[in-house]
Design a protein around this motif. Structure first.
Motif, PDB file in Angstrom:
ATOM      1  N   LEU A   1       0.400   5.769  -0.219  1.00 33.24           N
ATOM      2  CA  LEU A   1      -0.504   7.064  -0.261  1.00 33.24           C
ATOM      3  C   LEU A   1      -0.246   7.909  -1.556  1.00 33.24           C
ATOM      4  O   LEU A   1       0.886   8.370  -1.544  1.00 33.24           O
TER       5      LEU A   1
ATOM      6  N   ASN B   1       2.773   7.759   4.610  1.00 36.29           N
ATOM      7  CA  ASN B   1       3.237   7.176   3.520  1.00 36.29           C
ATOM      8  C   ASN B   1       4.492   6.504   3.738  1.00 36.29           C
ATOM      9  O   ASN B   1       5.469   6.202   2.706  1.00 36.29           O
TER      10      ASN B   1
ATOM     11  N   ARG C   1       0.869  -1.292  -0.147  1.00 34.79           N
ATOM     12  CA  ARG C   1       0.044   0.028  -0.011  1.00 34.79           C
ATOM     13  C   ARG C   1       0.931   1.198  -0.071  1.00 34.79           C
ATOM     14  O   ARG C   1       2.047   1.324   0.661  1.00 34.79           O
TER      15      ARG C   1
ATOM     16  N   GLY D   1      -4.001  11.929  -1.853  1.00 39.16           N
ATOM     17  CA  GLY D   1      -4.395  11.375  -0.337  1.00 39.16           C
ATOM     18  C   GLY D   1      -5.146  10.197  -0.737  1.00 39.16           C
ATOM     19  O   GLY D   1      -5.507   9.455   0.228  1.00 39.16           O
ATOM     20  N   GLU D   2      -5.099   9.564  -2.046  1.00 41.73           N
ATOM     21  CA  GLU D   2      -5.814   8.451  -2.390  1.00 41.73           C
ATOM     22  C   GLU D   2      -4.965   7.272  -1.974  1.00 41.73           C
ATOM     23  O   GLU D   2      -3.638   7.338  -2.388  1.00 41.73           O
ATOM     24  N   SER D   3      -5.357   5.986  -1.398  1.00 41.53           N
ATOM     25  CA  SER D   3      -4.632   4.838  -1.079  1.00 41.53           C
ATOM     26  C   SER D   3      -4.442   3.998  -2.414  1.00 41.53           C
ATOM     27  O   SER D   3      -5.642   3.970  -2.982  1.00 41.53           O
TER      28      SER D   3
ATOM     29  N   HIS E   1       0.661   4.269   7.246  1.00 39.49           N
ATOM     30  CA  HIS E   1      -0.075   4.528   5.860  1.00 39.49           C
ATOM     31  C   HIS E   1      -0.176   6.169   5.860  1.00 39.49           C
ATOM     32  O   HIS E   1       0.004   6.660   4.921  1.00 39.49           O
ATOM     33  N   ALA E   2      -0.567   6.439   7.089  1.00 36.94           N
ATOM     34  CA  ALA E   2      -0.824   7.901   7.165  1.00 36.94           C
ATOM     35  C   ALA E   2       0.440   8.909   6.646  1.00 36.94           C
ATOM     36  O   ALA E   2       0.472  10.005   6.348  1.00 36.94           O
TER      37      ALA E   2
END
Length: 307
Positions: free
Chosen positions: A100, A226, A98, A104-106, A223-224
């Motif tokens: 980012l 990246n 995953r 802002g889209e995953s 993930h926040a």
């Protein structure tokens, strides 16, 4: 009921080519421009003849971390079957993880299968083994830091935030406010052995029930930012020497249960898992007290982690 929403895959290389898409998916798939910040690309030599035949190229691109840079590409909207075909197409040098996007889209992206190879700024969180207890040289983490920074002193950083005695639950709570100023692109989690221990005062308490919650929280945090999450499994322990340790009892059975729990969670969530059990297996001489490695033990762990 299955989820009919498309999988969002960021492509920066041959998967953008309509000819490759047609060969893999039987058609050109919907796409739109996208940007991935904090990354650059480098060349990767391809030897798989089927991949070369599909792309027409024996050199593809692979991502590496670089603060201040960005990679331009597209996002592809894929079905389950198309995503599986893309997985089959990518050689073993890549792993789907995953990311980012700048929007802002995953999205999914194919990253270097060796998680520390493309890293620039690494944060290590964990317990006394990651902290380097019992090793005057600072343990495997200090060895990693020395080699990583020497490779590119101007851009590479390693921050060891490990705390002796901590648990995954504590790490997941303590880590988020520490990350901002360090700008991590990779977070290495080396904790959990304390979760697996049996508290002598309350032997019926199973700390492993909190492991998944801690990993879920750490994945969200990574993930926040990246950042790529890398989970290290427990090391082999000498049960005959651990005894009762500061109110805890460490057993090989529970350490192995922890190992399997971490491995399963990582596989289910497409997160990197590094098995640290084997380097010290049956090497009691490389453990100071049955739990903490000697300097030579930490060297073996470092070589395994970076090999």
């Amino acid at each position: 009921m299955s989820d009919s929403r498309p999988h969002i895959l960021f492509s920066f290389g041959t998967l953008m080519d309509p000819k490759v898409q047609t060969a893999l998916f039987g058609q050109v798939v919907p796409s739109r421009p996208a940007s991935l910040a904090g990354y650059a690309t480098r060349s990767l030599k391809i030897t798989d003849p089927d991949v070369i035949a599909a792309s027409g190229l024996d050199v593809h691109l692979i991502l590496e971390r670089r603060i201040g840079s960005a990679v331009e590409g597209v996002v592809l909207e894929l079905t389950d079957e198309q995503l599986a075909a893309a997985d089959d197409y990518e050689v073993d040098d890549y792993a789907r993880r995953r990311v980012l996007l700048a929007s802002g889209e995953s999205a999914w992206a194919y990253l270097d299968a060796k998680p520390l190879q493309p890293a620039a700024r690494i944060v290590i969180v964990g317990d006394s083994i990651a902290y380097g207890r019992c090793d005057p040289e600072g343990g495997w983490a200090a060895r990693l830091a020395a080699a990583h920074i020497a490779e590119n002193e101007s851009a590479h950083r390693v921050f060891n935030l490990a705390i002796p005695g901590t648990t995954l639950a504590a790490v997941s709570e303590q880590t988020p406010p520490l990350l901002g100023p360090r700008l991590p692109d990779t977070i290495v989690v080396a904790a959990g052995i304390n979760d697996s221990a049996v508290p002598l005062a309350t032997p019926d308490v199973d700390g492993l029930t909190n492991v998944v919650d801690g990993l879920d929280a750490l994945a969200t945090t990574a993930h926040a930012h990246n950042a790529r999450l890398v989970v290290l499994g427990p090391i082999w322990l000498d049960e005959e020497r651990t005894g009762d340790y500061e109110g805890l009892r460490f057993t090989r059975d529970r350490a192995l249960r922890l190992r399997e729990s971490l491995r399963t969670w990582c596989a289910d969530n497409h997160v990197d898992f590094v098995d640290m059990w084997e380097p010290l297996r049956d090497r009691a001489d490389l453990l100071v007290d049955g739990i903490h490695p000697t300097s030579e033990g930490h060297q073996a762990l470092y070589e395994h982690l970076t090999g």
